[in-house]
Design a protein around this motif. Structure first.
Motif, PDB file in Angstrom:
ATOM      1  N   THR A   1      -0.666 108.519   9.792  1.00 27.90           N
ATOM      2  CA  THR A   1       0.463 108.387  10.707  1.00 27.90           C
ATOM      3  C   THR A   1       0.136 107.364  11.768  1.00 27.90           C
ATOM      4  N   LYS A   2       1.119 107.096  12.599  1.00 29.97           N
ATOM      5  CA  LYS A   2       0.978 106.082  13.631  1.00 29.97           C
ATOM      6  C   LYS A   2      -0.171 106.402  14.585  1.00 29.97           C
ATOM      7  N   ALA A   3      -0.344 107.670  14.882  1.00 35.56           N
ATOM      8  CA  ALA A   3      -1.457 108.153  15.687  1.00 35.56           C
ATOM      9  C   ALA A   3      -1.945 109.443  15.048  1.00 35.56           C
ATOM     10  N   PRO A   4      -3.190 109.821  15.279  1.00 34.35           N
ATOM     11  CA  PRO A   4      -3.746 110.964  14.544  1.00 34.35           C
ATOM     12  C   PRO A   4      -3.015 112.273  14.769  1.00 34.35           C
ATOM     13  N   SER A   5      -2.326 112.415  15.850  1.00 33.75           N
ATOM     14  CA  SER A   5      -1.713 113.708  16.132  1.00 33.75           C
ATOM     15  C   SER A   5      -0.205 113.620  16.371  1.00 33.75           C
ATOM     16  N   ASP A   6       0.445 112.631  15.774  1.00 32.72           N
ATOM     17  CA  ASP A   6       1.891 112.482  15.979  1.00 32.72           C
ATOM     18  C   ASP A   6       2.655 113.745  15.601  1.00 32.72           C
ATOM     19  N   HIS A   7       2.359 114.294  14.430  1.00 35.88           N
ATOM     20  CA  HIS A   7       3.078 115.482  13.970  1.00 35.88           C
ATOM     21  C   HIS A   7       2.771 116.685  14.851  1.00 35.88           C
ATOM     22  N   VAL A   8       1.510 116.819  15.235  1.00 34.61           N
ATOM     23  CA  VAL A   8       1.134 117.927  16.117  1.00 34.61           C
ATOM     24  C   VAL A   8       1.803 117.761  17.476  1.00 34.61           C
ATOM     25  N   ASP A   9       1.816 116.551  17.994  1.00 38.68           N
ATOM     26  CA  ASP A   9       2.466 116.305  19.281  1.00 38.68           C
ATOM     27  C   ASP A   9       3.949 116.656  19.214  1.00 38.68           C
ATOM     28  N   TYR A  10       4.569 116.327  18.084  1.00 36.12           N
ATOM     29  CA  TYR A  10       5.995 116.636  17.944  1.00 36.12           C
ATOM     30  C   TYR A  10       6.224 118.149  17.916  1.00 36.12           C
ATOM     31  N   ILE A  11       5.387 118.873  17.157  1.00 38.67           N
ATOM     32  CA  ILE A  11       5.538 120.331  17.090  1.00 38.67           C
ATOM     33  C   ILE A  11       5.298 120.944  18.464  1.00 38.67           C
ATOM     34  N   LYS A  12       4.332 120.407  19.218  1.00 44.32           N
ATOM     35  CA  LYS A  12       4.087 120.907  20.571  1.00 44.32           C
ATOM     36  C   LYS A  12       5.284 120.623  21.481  1.00 44.32           C
ATOM     37  N   TRP A  13       5.889 119.458  21.294  1.00 52.80           N
ATOM     38  CA  TRP A  13       7.098 119.154  22.065  1.00 52.80           C
ATOM     39  C   TRP A  13       8.219 120.117  21.685  1.00 52.80           C
TER      40      TRP A  13
ATOM     41  N   LEU B   1      15.003 140.478  35.685  1.00 57.38           N
ATOM     42  CA  LEU B   1      14.648 139.178  36.233  1.00 57.38           C
ATOM     43  C   LEU B   1      13.223 138.777  35.861  1.00 57.38           C
ATOM     44  N   VAL B   2      12.415 139.787  35.484  1.00 58.77           N
ATOM     45  CA  VAL B   2      11.038 139.498  35.101  1.00 58.77           C
ATOM     46  C   VAL B   2      11.012 139.183  33.615  1.00 58.77           C
ATOM     47  N   VAL B   3      11.414 137.999  33.263  1.00 57.14           N
ATOM     48  CA  VAL B   3      11.468 137.564  31.868  1.00 57.14           C
ATOM     49  C   VAL B   3      10.752 136.230  31.757  1.00 57.14           C
ATOM     50  N   ALA B   4       9.901 136.105  30.779  1.00 62.76           N
ATOM     51  CA  ALA B   4       9.156 134.861  30.614  1.00 62.76           C
ATOM     52  C   ALA B   4      10.110 133.697  30.411  1.00 62.76           C
ATOM     53  N   ALA B   5       9.686 132.538  30.928  1.00 60.17           N
ATOM     54  CA  ALA B   5      10.567 131.372  30.863  1.00 60.17           C
ATOM     55  C   ALA B   5      10.600 130.752  29.476  1.00 60.17           C
ATOM     56  N   GLN B   6       9.625 131.053  28.658  1.00 61.26           N
ATOM     57  CA  GLN B   6       9.520 130.373  27.374  1.00 61.26           C
ATOM     58  C   GLN B   6       9.206 131.343  26.258  1.00 61.26           C
ATOM     59  N   ARG B   7       9.539 130.941  25.077  1.00 60.10           N
ATOM     60  CA  ARG B   7       9.242 131.750  23.895  1.00 60.10           C
ATOM     61  C   ARG B   7       7.761 131.620  23.531  1.00 60.10           C
ATOM     62  N   PRO B   8       7.326 132.257  22.423  1.00 59.60           N
ATOM     63  CA  PRO B   8       5.894 132.284  22.082  1.00 59.60           C
ATOM     64  C   PRO B   8       5.309 130.894  21.851  1.00 59.60           C
ATOM     65  N   ASN B   9       4.012 130.804  22.051  1.00 54.85           N
ATOM     66  CA  ASN B   9       3.290 129.577  21.706  1.00 54.85           C
ATOM     67  C   ASN B   9       3.203 129.452  20.184  1.00 54.85           C
TER      68      ASN B   9
ATOM     69  N   ASN C   1      -9.263 120.260  19.097  1.00 56.06           N
ATOM     70  CA  ASN C   1      -8.941 119.431  20.256  1.00 56.06           C
ATOM     71  C   ASN C   1      -7.635 118.675  20.090  1.00 56.06           C
ATOM     72  N   GLN C   2      -7.181 118.500  18.855  1.00 57.53           N
ATOM     73  CA  GLN C   2      -5.909 117.839  18.600  1.00 57.53           C
ATOM     74  C   GLN C   2      -4.731 118.816  18.657  1.00 57.53           C
ATOM     75  N   GLY C   3      -5.010 120.102  18.841  1.00 55.11           N
ATOM     76  CA  GLY C   3      -3.929 121.085  18.958  1.00 55.11           C
ATOM     77  C   GLY C   3      -3.723 121.947  17.735  1.00 55.11           C
ATOM     78  N   ILE C   4      -4.605 121.804  16.725  1.00 54.02           N
ATOM     79  CA  ILE C   4      -4.519 122.647  15.519  1.00 54.02           C
ATOM     80  C   ILE C   4      -5.196 123.991  15.806  1.00 54.02           C
ATOM     81  N   ASN C   5      -4.539 125.091  15.433  1.00 51.57           N
ATOM     82  CA  ASN C   5      -5.077 126.426  15.696  1.00 51.57           C
ATOM     83  C   ASN C   5      -5.844 127.028  14.521  1.00 51.57           C
TER      84      ASN C   5
END
Length: 789
Positions: free
Chosen positions: A358-370, A12-20, A44-48
């Motif tokens: 793109t339409k906004a500076p982080s559209d692709h990053v936002d999609y990958i985060k989604w 039952l102790v299993v993480a709810a989500q896969r890796p970041n 700050n835009q989500g790029i690692n």
């Protein structure tokens, strides 16, 4: 005894989500590392992580001018008739780097970048001048990257494959150059940027080869062979001896190929998945997205312990105007001295804006985060504990010659599924014993013996089964490990309330339960009605369950005695597992038996090279053992041991009596491989029937456990006690398409130990009734690491 421990954990102790997701950005127009302000903006835009070229446009122009000048001299000399060979002119030598050729310098942040080798080199060019200059550029950039402190480099993949336009010569040149690069950059990790397949219409980058007008242009193929790109990678890593510092940066195509090729790349040492603009498509709202098939592929690849990072190529936030924006804001009195100090929307409203693609500076990053948030939840078998065991080699146990530690027993006991199945088998056996009114070996009770009790989990389950069925039982726990024996005595005092008879002995030497004992006659031994054991290994019989149960069979009551388990079968399949092969190859430098060892391993990054066709499954049965064995076989064994039979049987080894010949096995199986590929060894599994119903109504119904990938879900879902076994080949075996892999396997014995031998032969049809052998492995043997009896 179960093999390949996984550790005890709460399901039952299993993480709810896969890796970041680790998201990176590569800009092919970038000429220099980012400024601190640009880098901070991307973070700050989500790029690692980000990439940087080693050299810049100035260097490219110098190299192109050098090559163009040399090729021009060659053309002029050929026209004038003064020479007809490139050897008549001295080969051009690349001049050293200058400060104008690069913007990468040693700094505190340089090791956070991934370096990109110049994409315009062509190591596989058929023109020797271009190939030579390309190799010089490669080595120069690697040397400089090594100096600056970069840790990983992306190499452009070969521009042509072996099957195209004489590409084999070029591919050999490329592979040799990569091998040299691994020596030059001894502290660097290398990623070869490979397309999943040569997708028609994919853009070709400008290379040095475009300067050679004599080279034939590469025309688009009408029939696409989707395996040529993998062939090239297989060639490269083979020449590089499966170097552990060599990885793949896999370029995602617009249209995904067949599942077989996707699975093949899944088994490779992936480090990056690169996503170019062409891979994305716009959804109904005009935002970038990936198809369901691409999403599923990413989800599947993220199940790996060392999951790949996602590299966005020429999409995502544009930082080209960030410094200009900062300068404009500074002129207006806004403090931008810190990379963490970014302007507000009101401050930036009237400032010059960077031109984002793109339409906004982080559209692709936002999609990958989604997309990251949409990963399916972890299953029971994908906990952190089990994931850490992916493709981790473990030596098989020697349970008869070694006394196991308590921690090892604890690992096995952490699997509730196995013991639930055993308990259910005991319940079925006791219920039917009562229903069928079978006679017992002792008046009024069913005598149960647990052979190889360990710390007693099966004893506990047997007592629970007796309580559940209301059948009176007498339980004996037999264990040779003196330390576990002490633990069993304590369990009998504190948990079992003295209901268990604990005996310290090797089960093969046990004479049976003591019925009575007098000073005159000594002890009188009885029989056992139900014999329970958990001696199975990863291949079923590899921990000598047949030999152990043969040795204790004399205590079983006849004819109604029951063995739990009553039967087990071994199964195997040829697989490609380059990561494991690379691991074993590296071990073999100091361990001479690395390739002779059948390894216990949680196989994960693997590819089944054969496919299911009528008459030939992808995983096939090798052999079976049943218990109890026929009485005449047991009598023959005793006769051979006592010298009553001379010479033993046909399978006996030189100097052996052949007393264990009945437990030797041989099989020959054929696996069909429609597409070409490479295999690195055999994956081994087992299935076991714990108990088979004996009543008229339910006859034939079985209580089973299985590690067979196709049946584990229905027979023993979420069982983790056993990992598969891996029988390696000493050299990878490459085979063409439409090949039949014929595998011979032996279980050998010389009465003191048991080992396996295996041989793989690849045959292909050249006519309606004619085949030729195109490849063969060595005869592999585990005799040096045999399981001791």
């Amino acid at each position: 005894m179960a093999s390949g421990g996984t550790g005890s954990f709460d399901p039952l102790v299993v993480a709810a989500q896969r890796p970041n997701f680790q998201i990176g950005q590569h800009d092919s127009r970038r000429q220099a590392p980012l400024s601190d302000l640009q880098y901070g903006y991307l973070l700050n835009q989500g790029i690692n992580f980000v990439t940087t070229p080693i050299t810049n446009e100035n260097f490219r122009k110098r190299v192109f001018a050098l090559v163009e000048k040399h090729l021009s001299l060659l053309r002029d000399s050929e026209k004038s008739g003064t020479t007809t060979s490139t050897s008549a002119l001295a080969e051009p030598v690349l001049p050293p780097l200058t400060p104008e050729d690069t913007s990468v310098f040693p700094s505190a942040s340089v090791n956070t970048y991934t370096g990109f080798i110049s994409p315009w080199i062509d190591l596989a060019s058929p023109n020797p001048i271009i190939a030579s200059i390309s190799r010089q550029v490669l080595n120069l950039e690697i040397n400089y990257a090594n100096f600056t402190g970069l840790r990983s480099l992306v190499l452009p993949g070969p521009l042509r494959d072996a099957s195209k336009n004489g590409g084999n010569q070029g591919l050999a040149q490329y592979s040799r150059a990569v091998r040299e690069a691994l020596t030059v950059g001894s502290r660097l990790t290398f990623l070869v940027h490979m397309p999943m397949y040569r997708e028609p219409g994919a853009e070709q980058t400008e290379s040095l080869s475009s300067l050679d007008k004599n080279l034939p242009s590469q025309e688009a193929e009408k029939d696409v062979d989707i395996y040529t790109s993998w062939d090239s990678w297989n060639h490269i890593r083979g020449i590089c001896d499966y170097n552990l510092r060599l990885f793949v940066a896999l370029q995602m195509p617009r249209k995904l190929p067949e599942k077989n090729l996707q699975d093949r790349w899944f088994a490779e040492p992936l480090h990056y998945l690169t996503l170019c603009p062409q891979v994305f498509q716009k959804n109904q709202s005009g935002y970038p997205s990936l198809t369901k098939h691409h999403q599923q592929l990413i989800f599947d690849y993220m199940r790996l312990k060392n999951y790949p990072w996602l590299l966005l190529c020429d999409v995502g936030p544009d930082v080209s105007g960030i410094d200009t924006l900062a300068g404009s804001l500074a002129d207006k009195g806004v403090d931008t001295s810190s990379k963490d100090q970014f302007p507000s929307l009101s401050e930036a409203q009237n400032a010059p804006q960077p031109s984002f693609s793109t339409k906004a500076p982080s559209d692709h990053v936002d999609y990958i985060k989604w997309l990251e948030s949409q990963q399916p939840p972890l299953t029971y078998l994908e906990s952190d504990t089990l994931t850490s065991f992916q493709d981790w080699l473990q030596s098989p146990l020697q349970p008869l010659s070694d006394n196991l530690e308590s921690a090892t027993y604890e690992v096995f006991e952490g699997d509730p599924v196995k013991y639930e199945q055993y308990e259910f088998a005991c319940i079925e056996a006791l219920s039917e014993w009562k229903e069928l009114k079978k006679p017992t070996s002792k008046e009024g009770v069913v005598v149960i013996a647990v052979a190889g009790s360990g710390r007693g989990p099966l004893v506990t389950r047997a007592l629970r089964a007796a309580e559940a069925t209301g059948v009176a039982v007498e339980v004996w726990a037999v264990e040779k490990n003196p330390n576990a024996y002490v633990y069993l005595l304590r369990m009998n005092e504190t948990v079992w309330e003295g209901k268990v008879n604990v005996v310290k002995t090797d089960m093969r030497a046990w004479k049976g339960p003591v019925i009575s004992s007098t000073a005159e006659t000594g002890p009188v031994y009885g029989k056992v009605d139900i014999l329970i054991s958990e001696l199975l290994g990863s291949f079923g019989d590899n921990e000598l369950s047949p030999e152990c149960l043969d040795g204790i069979q004399h205590v079983m009551a006849k004819p109604h005695g029951i063995s739990i388990p009553s039967a087990y079968t071994a199964h195997f399949s040829p697989i490609a597992t380059p990561k494991l092969y690379a691991d074993i190859l590296s071990r073999s430098a100091t361990d001479e038996i690395a390739f002779d060892t059948p390894w216990v391993v949680h196989l994960y990054a693997l590819h089944f090279v054969s496919q299911k066709v009528p008459g030939h499954a992808r995983i096939q049965e090798a052999w079976e053992f049943t218990h109890p064995i026929p009485e005449d076989t047991l009598q023959s064994v005793e006769a051979k041991r006592s010298g009553g039979v001379v010479g033993g049987g046909g399978g006996s080894m030189a100097g052996a009596a052949g007393a264990n010949d009945h437990n030797s096995r041989y099989c020959h199986r054929t696996f069909v491989c429609p597409t070409r590929g490479v295999m690195h060894g055999l994956a081994g599994y087992f299935e076991s029937t714990l108990y088979e119903s004996q009543t008229e109504v339910t006859r034939g119904q079985k209580v089973e456990i299985s590690t067979h990938p196709d049946y584990i879900e229905q027979k023993s879902k979420d069982m983790i006690s056993w990992f598969p076994i891996f029988f390696p080949l000493k050299k990878p075996l490459y085979f063409p398409g439409d090949t039949e892999l014929e595998i011979s396997m032996w279980r050998q014995t010389d009465d003191t130990k048991v080992w396996y031998e295996w041989l793989v032969e690849a045959w292909t049809w050249v006519g309606p009734s004619s085949r030729i052998k195109v490849a063969s492995s060595e005869l592999c043997s585990s005799r040096k690491v045999a399981c001791l009896m």
